[in-house]
Design an enzyme around this catalytic site. Sequence first.
Site, PDB file in Angstrom:
ATOM      1  N   ARG A   4      25.492  -7.084 -75.535  1.00 29.65           N
ATOM      2  CA  ARG A   4      24.378  -6.454 -74.810  1.00 29.65           C
ATOM      3  C   ARG A   4      23.171  -6.208 -75.707  1.00 29.65           C
ATOM      4  O   ARG A   4      22.057  -6.037 -75.224  1.00 29.65           O
ATOM      5  CB  ARG A   4      24.845  -5.134 -74.203  1.00 29.65           C
ATOM      6  CG  ARG A   4      25.925  -5.299 -73.141  1.00 29.65           C
ATOM      7  CD  ARG A   4      26.434  -3.962 -72.630  1.00 29.65           C
ATOM      8  NE  ARG A   4      25.369  -3.188 -71.997  1.00 29.65           N
ATOM      9  CZ  ARG A   4      25.540  -1.980 -71.477  1.00 29.65           C
ATOM     10  NH1 ARG A   4      26.742  -1.414 -71.536  1.00 29.65           N
ATOM     11  NH2 ARG A   4      24.547  -1.331 -70.907  1.00 29.65           N
ATOM     12  N   ASP A  51      47.491 -10.695 -80.980  1.00 28.72           N
ATOM     13  CA  ASP A  51      48.020  -9.512 -81.648  1.00 28.72           C
ATOM     14  C   ASP A  51      47.824  -9.765 -83.136  1.00 28.72           C
ATOM     15  O   ASP A  51      48.521 -10.586 -83.727  1.00 28.72           O
ATOM     16  CB  ASP A  51      49.493  -9.295 -81.330  1.00 28.72           C
ATOM     17  CG  ASP A  51      50.025  -7.985 -81.895  1.00 28.72           C
ATOM     18  OD1 ASP A  51      49.542  -7.571 -82.979  1.00 28.72           O
ATOM     19  OD2 ASP A  51      50.919  -7.377 -81.281  1.00 28.72           O
ATOM     20  N   HIS A  52      46.866  -9.074 -83.747  1.00 32.72           N
ATOM     21  CA  HIS A  52      46.474  -9.438 -85.111  1.00 32.72           C
ATOM     22  C   HIS A  52      47.599  -9.231 -86.127  1.00 32.72           C
ATOM     23  O   HIS A  52      47.565  -9.804 -87.210  1.00 32.72           O
ATOM     24  CB  HIS A  52      45.214  -8.674 -85.540  1.00 32.72           C
ATOM     25  CG  HIS A  52      45.431  -7.213 -85.793  1.00 32.72           C
ATOM     26  ND1 HIS A  52      45.265  -6.261 -84.811  1.00 32.72           N
ATOM     27  CD2 HIS A  52      45.810  -6.543 -86.912  1.00 32.72           C
ATOM     28  CE1 HIS A  52      45.514  -5.069 -85.315  1.00 32.72           C
ATOM     29  NE2 HIS A  52      45.853  -5.208 -86.584  1.00 32.72           N
ATOM     30  N   GLU A  81      49.799   5.805 -90.070  1.00 31.35           N
ATOM     31  CA  GLU A  81      48.371   5.834 -90.356  1.00 31.35           C
ATOM     32  C   GLU A  81      47.994   7.215 -90.882  1.00 31.35           C
ATOM     33  O   GLU A  81      48.535   8.230 -90.423  1.00 31.35           O
ATOM     34  CB  GLU A  81      47.560   5.539 -89.098  1.00 31.35           C
ATOM     35  CG  GLU A  81      47.833   4.194 -88.457  1.00 31.35           C
ATOM     36  CD  GLU A  81      47.014   4.003 -87.191  1.00 31.35           C
ATOM     37  OE1 GLU A  81      45.987   3.323 -87.249  1.00 31.35           O
ATOM     38  OE2 GLU A  81      47.403   4.566 -86.153  1.00 31.35           O
ATOM     39  N   HIS A 138      52.061  -4.214 -81.200  1.00 34.03           N
ATOM     40  CA  HIS A 138      52.412  -4.518 -82.583  1.00 34.03           C
ATOM     41  C   HIS A 138      53.899  -4.322 -82.872  1.00 34.03           C
ATOM     42  O   HIS A 138      54.569  -5.213 -83.414  1.00 34.03           O
ATOM     43  CB  HIS A 138      51.617  -3.643 -83.551  1.00 34.03           C
ATOM     44  CG  HIS A 138      50.134  -3.750 -83.393  1.00 34.03           C
ATOM     45  ND1 HIS A 138      49.503  -4.924 -83.047  1.00 34.03           N
ATOM     46  CD2 HIS A 138      49.144  -2.838 -83.545  1.00 34.03           C
ATOM     47  CE1 HIS A 138      48.199  -4.726 -82.996  1.00 34.03           C
ATOM     48  NE2 HIS A 138      47.972  -3.482 -83.290  1.00 34.03           N
TER      49      HIS A 138
END
Length: 491
Positions: free
Chosen positions: A54, A183-184, A222, A246
């Site tokens: 955008r 899915d990285h 994390e 994941h």
Amino acid sequence: MPTPARSAEPFKADKLLLFGATGDLAQRMLLPSLCGLDSDGLLSDSIRIIGTARSGHDDADYREFARDALTRFLPGDRTFNVDRFLKRLSYQRLDASTAEGFDALADKVGPIGSEAGEGLAIFLSTAPFLFKPTIKGLAANDLTTGNVRIGLEKPLGHDLASSCQINDAVAQAFPERQIFRIDHYLGKETVQNLLALRFANILFEPLWNAAHIDHVQISVAETVGLEGRAGFYDDTGALRDMVQNHMLQLLALVAMEPPTSFDATAVRDEKVKVLRSLRRVAADETVAGQYRAGAIGGSAVPGYLDELGKPSDAETFVAIKAHIDNWRWQGVPFYLRTGKRMPQRTTEIIVRFRCVPFSIFADKGAKTQPNALVITIQPEENIRLSLMAKVPGLDRGGIRLRSVPLDIAMPDAFAGPERRIAYERLLLDLVEGNQTLFVRRDEVEAQWRWVDAIRQTWTDNDMTPKPYTAGSHGPSAAIALAERNGVTWHE
């Protein structure tokens, strides 16, 4: 809308269209990954990269935007040809929520070729609510016909029903063989090494079953809190943000049967069998938590509700005792754990083997411990196998045994090859048409079906997140979840 006829043969795209080209993912991962591929000569000389979002940019503005992102996020241990890469970039402004502007985007993309070295790869890194109007706009302007494939960044919905709606919308324009769900985690080198570890070493595969493995742990921890994702995360929670994609993909790779070959269909067929074999989780086999104020690395951090600024029952921590009901894994628990504001950032898979059935050293005072295979995915890639060994000495006071780790530090073991960003492999596979490391629709739906059942269990039993202090390893109930079966979480 009928699905247009397409060639069944894979094509190597000569155009890559990036939606969300000014977003955080594009700046941190996509542009650096593409620059890395280009610098190493892995992108064809003819490929063009068209960004769209955008934001109001022309080609020159976007190249400067990309240069700034590359300056900030390219890794410092590699050499990159930034100027050459920037010449590939162009930009077209678009609000994907409306039909207006897709005709101009189609003009920017230009004709889509039909030869093996021609075609369009589309990467959607946008909010899920934009998927349907984006697909509609692409289809209305002939950007879905011919040699075209599409990559979809998660999240693909927030439950099974919404995921099916997204997949149905995409399937109206693309056949499954042209849909690349990303899915990285599957692009990480150590994750892919799971397959090599299991299926290229006769040492492990004969032991990879319930007769020899006591349990498996998969932990994703994390240290960060909301980090600017308050709106998204509060609507999503840890179960849907981490477990549904994941962690279940990691579980499937650990537990899958040997595929007949290393190609997309064979590998994904075996993964989906595992996901469909997951037993429904009972109320006493799951724990949800939410962090309160505490300290990370010696620094005070606020609680979740303090960061959010309103009451919420969103879980920031989940622990699950999962079971796979098949012959290979019957009776072997899989412990899954993920949370925010944990003491360290880490992603690990721990395979704990059973104890030896009889110890010949017991009457000499020696104690044996079960062998363990620890596969660390982040922050550093590493594989460690613990073995029992005798402590040197004359043993007049009895034999002493100790668990000794055998470490394979991936950067040290492979000093020549450069470490790559996970998206480099995934973007290259998208351009070249290799679906092996991408998630198939039936996998996604099996994952959602299992996760939705857990959320329903929480609702049926009035289960709410238990508080835990930031900087801890989660609620005490998560420790009890494992310990009542004699298992200790690997820290």
